[in-house]
Write an enzyme that holds these catalytic residues in place. Structure first.
Site, PDB file in Angstrom:
ATOM      1  N   PRO A   1       0.887  -1.366  -0.087  1.00  0.00           N
ATOM      2  CA  PRO A   1       0.017  -0.046   0.024  1.00  0.00           C
ATOM      3  C   PRO A   1       0.777   1.209   0.042  1.00  0.00           C
ATOM      4  CG  PRO A   1      -0.392  -1.688   1.801  1.00  0.00           C
ATOM      5  CD  PRO A   1       0.573  -1.972   1.184  1.00  0.00           C
ATOM      6  N   GLU A   2       0.842   2.051  -1.051  1.00  0.00           N
ATOM      7  CA  GLU A   2       1.520   3.152  -1.180  1.00  0.00           C
ATOM      8  C   GLU A   2       0.220   4.413  -1.295  1.00  0.00           C
ATOM      9  OE1 GLU A   2       4.230   3.192  -4.063  1.00  0.00           O
ATOM     10  OE2 GLU A   2       4.653   1.218  -4.135  1.00  0.00           O
TER      11      GLU A   2
END
Length: 276
Positions: free
Chosen positions: A2-3
């Site tokens: 997750p960015e």
DNA sequence: CGATTCGCCTGAGAGC
DNA sequence: TGCTCTCAGGCGAATC
């Protein structure tokens, strides 16, 4: 992993589903993932209404009535899944923390994390301010070309390492960093200050482009990647990847071979022919 | 003070 | 086949 685009997609899902809900209970089998302690998070959260769901960099912020806030970081393998209680579909997927919610009908906010690197942290205004100020500007928001070029010109670090430094720039992780360098035709191991003004502008535009694509496609679910949105759906951005985890395959532009090197302890993928 | 290394944790894949 | 070993990875802490 997750960015910015993945966390923002989850944030939007949550905003539409849990704002106004009341936290009725908290469960965990991994108390060390909560700070300052499971007890204090429970004491400060149960009975409170969720008033907003925000994001800063890769950190989710769940604002509670009364001013306190839950900071959530998914790190490498964290997921947030909204489920009806007693549904068994996630039972084998490493549920570590459950916030039980009531909003007319009951709902479970499940924090699943295979590696247990993620956290839920209770923060007051002062701690929240510290977190916000410790993070650099965000692509597609307050990050300007001028700041980007100035910051690069000041550092001799490999430019990819600098781009992923959350104090300098925020929200960019390994997937989008690799893709931004391919888009800019710049080699990620170059010293940051060695980039010309033209190259750093291309990189700035590359970052904007790949982050925007990621957002438009509701995030990237790559191989060996745990990202799902809050309703358990994979992202649609994987087909846009040009280099990430593509080592050994043909470059889509020049038919050279994509290479992988280790840079600052992280897998770094590039086309030695297209990128200079 | 800046730069590097370690530790957290688990499953996949490699090696034997 | 089945056991053991190595490794990835965000980021804070410890160490050089």
């Amino acid at each position: 992993m997750p960015e910015l685009p993945e966390v923002e997609t989850i944030r939007k899902d949550l905003e539409g589903a849990i704002v106004g809900a009341i936290i009725t209970d908290i469960w965990t089998d991994t108390p060390k993932m909560l700070s300052p302690s499971f007890k204090s998070v429970k004491a400060e959260s149960v009975g409170k209404k969720i008033v907003a769901v925000k994001r800063r960099a890769k950190v989710l912020m769940i604002d509670l009535e009364g001013g306190k806030c839950l900071l959530i970081h998914l790190k490498l393998s964290g997921r947030i899944l909204l489920r009806k209680p007693l549904t068994k579909e996630d039972i084998y997927t490493h549920i570590k923390i459950i916030l039980k919610l009531k909003d007319g009908s009951p709902l479970e906010f499940r924090f699943c994390d295979l590696r247990k690197f993620g956290y839920v942290k209770l923060a007051n205004d002062e701690e929240l301010k510290k977190v916000r100020e410790g993070l650099g500007p965000e692509p597609l928001d307050d990050l300007t070309l001028e700041y980007f070029q100035k910051t690069l010109a000041k550092s001799g670090k490999p430019v990819k390492t600098l781009l992923m430094d959350q104090e300098k720039f925020s929200g960019i992780g390994n997937i989008y960093a690799n893709e931004a360098f391919f888009a800019a035709k710049v080699l990620p191991m170059r010293p940051a200050k060695s980039l010309s003004a033209e190259e750093s502008e291309k990189l700035f535009n590359g970052v904007s482009k790949v982050i925007k694509e990621g957002l438009d496609n509701r995030g990237t679910t790559a191989k060996d990647d745990f990202y799902l949105d809050a309703f358990g759906r994979a992202g649609n951005n994987e087909s846009n990847l040009k280099v990430y985890q593509k080592n050994g395959t043909d470059c889509l532009v020049c038919k050279g071979k994509i290479q992988r090197v280790n840079l600052g302890g992280r897998g770094t993928f590039f086309c030695p022919n297209c990128q200079h």
